[in-house]
Scaffold this active site. Structure first.
Site, PDB file in Angstrom:
ATOM      1  N   GLY A  50     -57.550  14.932  29.411  1.00  0.00           N
ATOM      2  CA  GLY A  50     -57.829  16.361  29.424  1.00  0.00           C
ATOM      3  C   GLY A  50     -58.696  16.697  28.238  1.00  0.00           C
ATOM      4  CG  LEU A  77     -59.656  12.848  23.849  1.00  0.00           C
ATOM      5  CD1 LEU A  77     -60.754  13.370  24.768  1.00  0.00           C
ATOM      6  CD2 LEU A  77     -59.771  11.340  23.699  1.00  0.00           C
ATOM      7  CG  HIS A  79     -52.442  18.918  25.121  1.00  0.00           C
ATOM      8  ND1 HIS A  79     -51.799  18.092  24.236  1.00  0.00           N
ATOM      9  CD2 HIS A  79     -53.752  18.923  24.742  1.00  0.00           C
ATOM     10  CE1 HIS A  79     -52.678  17.624  23.346  1.00  0.00           C
ATOM     11  NE2 HIS A  79     -53.871  18.112  23.638  1.00  0.00           N
ATOM     12  CG  HIS A 101     -56.935  21.885  22.761  1.00  0.00           C
ATOM     13  ND1 HIS A 101     -57.037  21.564  21.434  1.00  0.00           N
ATOM     14  CD2 HIS A 101     -56.539  20.750  23.400  1.00  0.00           C
ATOM     15  CE1 HIS A 101     -56.724  20.282  21.274  1.00  0.00           C
ATOM     16  NE2 HIS A 101     -56.401  19.768  22.448  1.00  0.00           N
TER      17      HIS A 101
HETATM   18 NI    NI Z   1     -55.792  17.864  22.950  1.00  0.00          NI
END
Ligand code: NI
Length: 158
Positions: free
Chosen positions: A46, A90, A131, A135
């Site tokens: 993602g 990431l 999640h 962000h």
């Molecule tokens: Ni993330």
């Protein structure tokens, strides 16, 4: 399609609230294509706009190998249950911690052409959706656990 640089923890950008997409134009399509390419190259599941430095409410999620969901201006309509599982990001390379998330989530969002849709997910995909929506609101998974908070302290970041 190009790979874009991933914004990492410690950057203030990751703490900003992303703005809604208002124009569903070619630039948006390019952004989504680049986000997908970047995510696949980094073996993510993602990615949110802010992670490639664009403060817009856009997300790409891998539903299964080669199948992706583009989510623009998402709104959570409903959640059910709670599941605690290991999570990574990431933007926080090499760190993982168990985070509690809804087992089920239902969202409303737009596709790249501006068409509204609803999407329901459970377990792993529900976790990804939550999640990534975090962000868009400047929230990182490390904010939720003691382990994550300690990691931030170690790094000297907020
Ligand atoms: Ni993330």
């Amino acid at each position: 399609m190009a790979t874009r640089k991933i914004v990492k923890i410690g950057s203030e950008k990751l703490r900003k609230i992303s703005k809604p997409v208002v124009e569903f134009d070619e630039e948006l399509g390019l952004l989504l294509d680049d986000m997908k390419t970047t995510m696949v190259e980094r073996r993510g599941v993602g990615i949110a706009g802010v992670q490639v430095g664009v403060l817009r409410r856009v997300i790409v999620i891998e539903l299964e190998e080669g199948k992706y969901l583009e989510v623009i201006n998402p709104e959570i309509l409903k959640t059910k249950g709670k599941v605690k599982r290991n999570e990574g990001c990431l933007s926080v390379p090499g760190f993982y911690t168990d985070v509690e998330r809804p087992k089920y989530v239902k969202i409303k969002a737009y596709d790249r052409h501006g068409k509204e849709f609803e999407f329901e997910a459970e377990d792993f995909i529900a976790r990804c959706v939550c999640h990534e929506i975090d962000h868009l609101n400047g929230v990182l998974f490390v904010d939720y656990t003691d382990e994550g908070k300690n990691y931030k302290t170690e790094l000297g970041v907020e």
